[in-house]
Write a protein that holds these residues in place. Structure first.
Motif, PDB file in Angstrom:
ATOM      1  N   ARG A   1       1.092  -1.509   0.272  1.00  0.00           N
ATOM      2  CA  ARG A   1       0.217  -0.129   0.079  1.00  0.00           C
ATOM      3  C   ARG A   1       1.184   1.346  -0.117  1.00  0.00           C
ATOM      4  O   ARG A   1       0.516   2.398  -1.215  1.00  0.00           O
TER       5      ARG A   1
ATOM      6  N   ASP B   1       2.855   1.877  -3.324  1.00  0.00           N
ATOM      7  CA  ASP B   1       1.647   2.066  -3.930  1.00  0.00           C
ATOM      8  C   ASP B   1       1.822   3.809  -3.647  1.00  0.00           C
ATOM      9  O   ASP B   1       1.707   4.507  -4.848  1.00  0.00           O
ATOM     10  N   ARG B   2       1.761   4.533  -3.272  1.00  0.00           N
ATOM     11  CA  ARG B   2       1.648   6.272  -2.389  1.00  0.00           C
ATOM     12  C   ARG B   2       2.755   6.209  -2.962  1.00  0.00           C
ATOM     13  O   ARG B   2       2.723   7.824  -3.468  1.00  0.00           O
TER      14      ARG B   2
ATOM     15  N   ILE C   1       4.630   5.331  -5.722  1.00  0.00           N
ATOM     16  CA  ILE C   1       4.697   5.441  -7.041  1.00  0.00           C
ATOM     17  C   ILE C   1       4.054   6.927  -6.878  1.00  0.00           C
ATOM     18  O   ILE C   1       4.117   7.038  -8.317  1.00  0.00           O
ATOM     19  N   GLY C   2       2.966   6.567  -6.675  1.00  0.00           N
ATOM     20  CA  GLY C   2       2.092   7.855  -7.629  1.00  0.00           C
ATOM     21  C   GLY C   2       2.738   9.108  -6.965  1.00  0.00           C
ATOM     22  O   GLY C   2       2.897   9.902  -7.820  1.00  0.00           O
TER      23      GLY C   2
ATOM     24  N   ILE D   1      -0.635  -5.417  -8.869  1.00  0.00           N
ATOM     25  CA  ILE D   1      -1.250  -4.413  -8.403  1.00  0.00           C
ATOM     26  C   ILE D   1      -0.387  -3.262  -8.760  1.00  0.00           C
ATOM     27  O   ILE D   1      -0.996  -1.774  -9.289  1.00  0.00           O
ATOM     28  N   LEU D   2       0.913  -2.795  -8.590  1.00  0.00           N
ATOM     29  CA  LEU D   2       1.787  -1.628  -8.273  1.00  0.00           C
ATOM     30  C   LEU D   2       1.776  -1.289  -9.853  1.00  0.00           C
ATOM     31  O   LEU D   2       2.157   0.087 -10.036  1.00  0.00           O
ATOM     32  N   ALA D   3       1.716  -2.375 -10.971  1.00  0.00           N
ATOM     33  CA  ALA D   3       1.836  -1.772 -12.365  1.00  0.00           C
ATOM     34  C   ALA D   3       3.100  -1.581 -12.108  1.00  0.00           C
ATOM     35  O   ALA D   3       3.183  -0.481 -13.125  1.00  0.00           O
TER      36      ALA D   3
ATOM     37  N   ARG E   1      -3.051   5.495  -7.989  1.00  0.00           N
ATOM     38  CA  ARG E   1      -3.108   5.082  -6.297  1.00  0.00           C
ATOM     39  C   ARG E   1      -3.231   5.723  -5.732  1.00  0.00           C
ATOM     40  O   ARG E   1      -3.855   6.679  -4.711  1.00  0.00           O
ATOM     41  N   SER E   2      -2.867   4.656  -4.122  1.00  0.00           N
ATOM     42  CA  SER E   2      -2.902   4.615  -3.372  1.00  0.00           C
ATOM     43  C   SER E   2      -3.026   6.507  -2.292  1.00  0.00           C
ATOM     44  O   SER E   2      -1.550   6.722  -3.089  1.00  0.00           O
ATOM     45  N   GLY E   3      -3.515   6.876  -1.768  1.00  0.00           N
ATOM     46  CA  GLY E   3      -3.485   8.576  -1.614  1.00  0.00           C
ATOM     47  C   GLY E   3      -4.089   9.793  -2.918  1.00  0.00           C
ATOM     48  O   GLY E   3      -3.818  10.852  -2.485  1.00  0.00           O
ATOM     49  N   GLN E   4      -4.400   9.015  -4.294  1.00  0.00           N
ATOM     50  CA  GLN E   4      -4.950  10.327  -4.815  1.00  0.00           C
ATOM     51  C   GLN E   4      -5.840  10.054  -5.123  1.00  0.00           C
ATOM     52  O   GLN E   4      -6.254   9.012  -5.119  1.00  0.00           O
TER      53      GLN E   4
ATOM     54  N   ASN F   1      -6.671   1.232  -7.172  1.00  0.00           N
ATOM     55  CA  ASN F   1      -5.457   0.531  -6.166  1.00  0.00           C
ATOM     56  C   ASN F   1      -6.147   0.845  -4.784  1.00  0.00           C
ATOM     57  O   ASN F   1      -7.404   2.404  -4.805  1.00  0.00           O
TER      58      ASN F   1
ATOM     59  N   LYS G   1     -10.453  -1.082  -6.951  1.00  0.00           N
ATOM     60  CA  LYS G   1      -9.943  -1.763  -5.643  1.00  0.00           C
ATOM     61  C   LYS G   1     -10.135  -0.659  -4.624  1.00  0.00           C
ATOM     62  O   LYS G   1      -9.385  -1.073  -3.559  1.00  0.00           O
TER      63      LYS G   1
END
Lengths: 264, 226
Positions: free
Chosen positions: A150, A153-154, A156-157, A193-195, B115-118, B133, B151
């Motif tokens: 998780r 993912d954040r 990466i964003g 998930i992370l792509a 993504r998470s947080g966006q 995500n 998700k």
């Protein structure tokens, strides 16, 4: 002109510093000129993993505040002529450096080194911004557990908003038996998930801890699986195409038969 | 001249079965209009203007009323205690309002991983080509369509449209919100059986339901623009 790679993860304790130390060491093994930069100001560790703690005289903050020249703060590694470390300060905190100043230091280092490996602190605040500021590429480290994925993912964003290339992924501390039994996220699931592109899978290996405590990166001992994984990652960074080592190497006799019979 | 204009009937009052319709001429000056409106309403029209509560629709034709101007009209009509303005009807809107309407009606196409947080927030419908995500949020004032796996959190009809729907190729959200209604995901998703699905507010049950995408055209025929 070298390139700067930031190693980051979001979550703490997933193995950023270990990864930085070992990728740096592996790149140095292949004869590249490498500088490791610890940006975890206040909680520095990279010097300890490299076994260079007792040689620190000046640090990153000293360079920023112009108490010394950049080359004075660089510590040469015990093992390699071509591997250097720029340690973080232990007595200050993250706010004592600004992204602009980091950018300047990293671009100065890139003149002299083939690779500048930046070890990023945990979190998404100032320390992260500093670490990412000068980087050209990024590597995201994650563990096969939900919270770590998780946070990756954040991160990466956040990296997508920065001026860096699309990040690559390392899945660290994979435990074979747990992934097989389905009690742990498997690597394919994490990648879906992370792509982002997977650049390496490192198995959980207690030798990594032993080596770290001796101040000797695991990449130095070629027999361990983790070491081979790190060396392969370094080779991929260098542009070689090394197939990703599958985790289930040693299949038992029965599982082979089961696969044949389509029972798995 | 002033007298002549008054005789031209800039304000026409019509009675319908739903109440009164005030037709305001759109060519005369606004001052004349107010004057005449005042006169008309203060004239004694017997029980029409003194009886029980009557709802009024004000039609302004091709005249654009600023908020201040419509306020003045409201004030004059409000002096009659039994008159209640239901709405203003006009043929004209400002460019800003027109653009707003256009945005509300358009489908915003976005291709990325949220993504998470966006938070991805759009006006109108959202067509997301990519995944949402866990920890990511997508918001649209209209409908949401996700070509990918959902998700994270999706909020359709965010400005109050309860007719909005949320459709996804893989429907595994942590939360679904439609207008002011929130639906949490089950704590465990079954492993299989997540074909293309669509979420909407069911009128009978009064809550968010998820069903196969093929039944949506029956529930929300207005989605069809063909």
């Amino acid at each position: 002109m070298g390139e700067a790679i930031v190693i980051t993860s979001g979550k703490g304790g997933v193995g950023k510093t270990t990864t930085s130390a070992n990728i740096g060491t592996s790149l140095a093994l292949s004869g590249k000129k490498v500088c490791l930069v610890d940006t975890d100001i206040g909680l520095r560790n990279l010097d300890v993993l490299m076994g260079l703690e007792n040689r620190i005289i000046y640090d990153l903050v000293d360079v920023v505040e112009e108490r010394c020249k950049l080359h004075q703060a660089l510590i040469k590694d015990k093992r390699f002529e071509c591997l250097f470390l720029l340690p973080a300060a232990q007595t200050k905190d993250k706010s004592s450096v600004q992204p602009e100043q980091m950018k300047k230091i990293i671009s100065e280092l890139k003149q002299d080194y083939d690779y500048v490996i930046i070890d990023c602190p945990a979190g998404i605040e100032q320390g992260f911004k500093n670490a990412v500021a000068g980087a050209d590429k990024s590597i995201v480290v994650t563990n096969p557990e939900i919270s770590s994925v998780r946070d990756a993912d954040r991160i990466i964003g956040l990296l997508e908003q920065e001026d860096v290339e699309a990040p690559k992924l390392i899945v660290n501390r994979v435990r074979n038996h747990l992934a097989k039994s389905g009690d742990m996220l498997d690597v394919d699931e994490i990648v879906s998930i992370l792509a982002i592109e997977l650049i390496g899978v490192v198995v959980d290996d207690e030798n990594v801890i032993k080596a770290a405590n001796k101040g000797e990166p695991i990449a130095m001992s070629p027999s361990s699986k983790a070491s081979i994984a790190y060396r392969n990652i370094a080779r991929r960074i260098l542009g070689e195409s090394v197939p990703l080592s599958t985790i289930e190497e040693e299949k038992g006799f029965f599982s082979k038969i089961k696969t044949l019979l389509g029972m798995r | 001249m002033a007298m002549a204009q008054k005789l031209q009937h800039n304000v026409t009052i019509k009675g319908t079965k739903d109440g009164l319709v005030l037709l305001l001429d759109d060519l005369c000056s606004f001052e004349h209009l107010l004057e005449e409106l005042n006169d008309k309403l203060s004239d004694d029209h017997g029980q029409l203007l003194n009886g029980p509560l009557i709802s009024v629709i004000v039609k302004t034709g091709n005249r654009y009323l600023t908020d201040q101007q419509s306020g003045l009209i409201r004030e004059i009509i409000g002096q009659k205690k039994n008159l209640e303005i239901k709405r203003f009807e006009t043929n004209v809107i400002t460019v800003a309002e027109a653009e707003e309407m256009k945005k509300e009606a358009q489908i915003m196409r976005v291709s990325k991983v949220v993504r998470s947080g966006q938070v991805l927030s759009v006006q109108g419908d959202l067509l997301l080509i990519g995944d949402v995500n866990p920890g990511g949020t997508i918001v649209a004032t209209g409908n949401i369509f996700v070509l990918g796996s959902l998700k994270g959190i999706a909020h359709s009809g965010s400005s109050g449209n309860r007719e909005a729907v949320i459709a996804a190729s893989v429907m595994k959200p942590t939360q679904l919100r439609i207008a002011d209604m929130i639906n949490r995901a089950p704590d465990h998703y079954p492993e299989h059986g997540h074909e293309m699905e669509c979420a909407f507010i069911s009128d009978e049950e009064g809550q968010i339901l998820i069903d196969r995408i093929s039944i949506v055209h029956k529930i929300r025929p207005e989605l069809n623009r063909l």
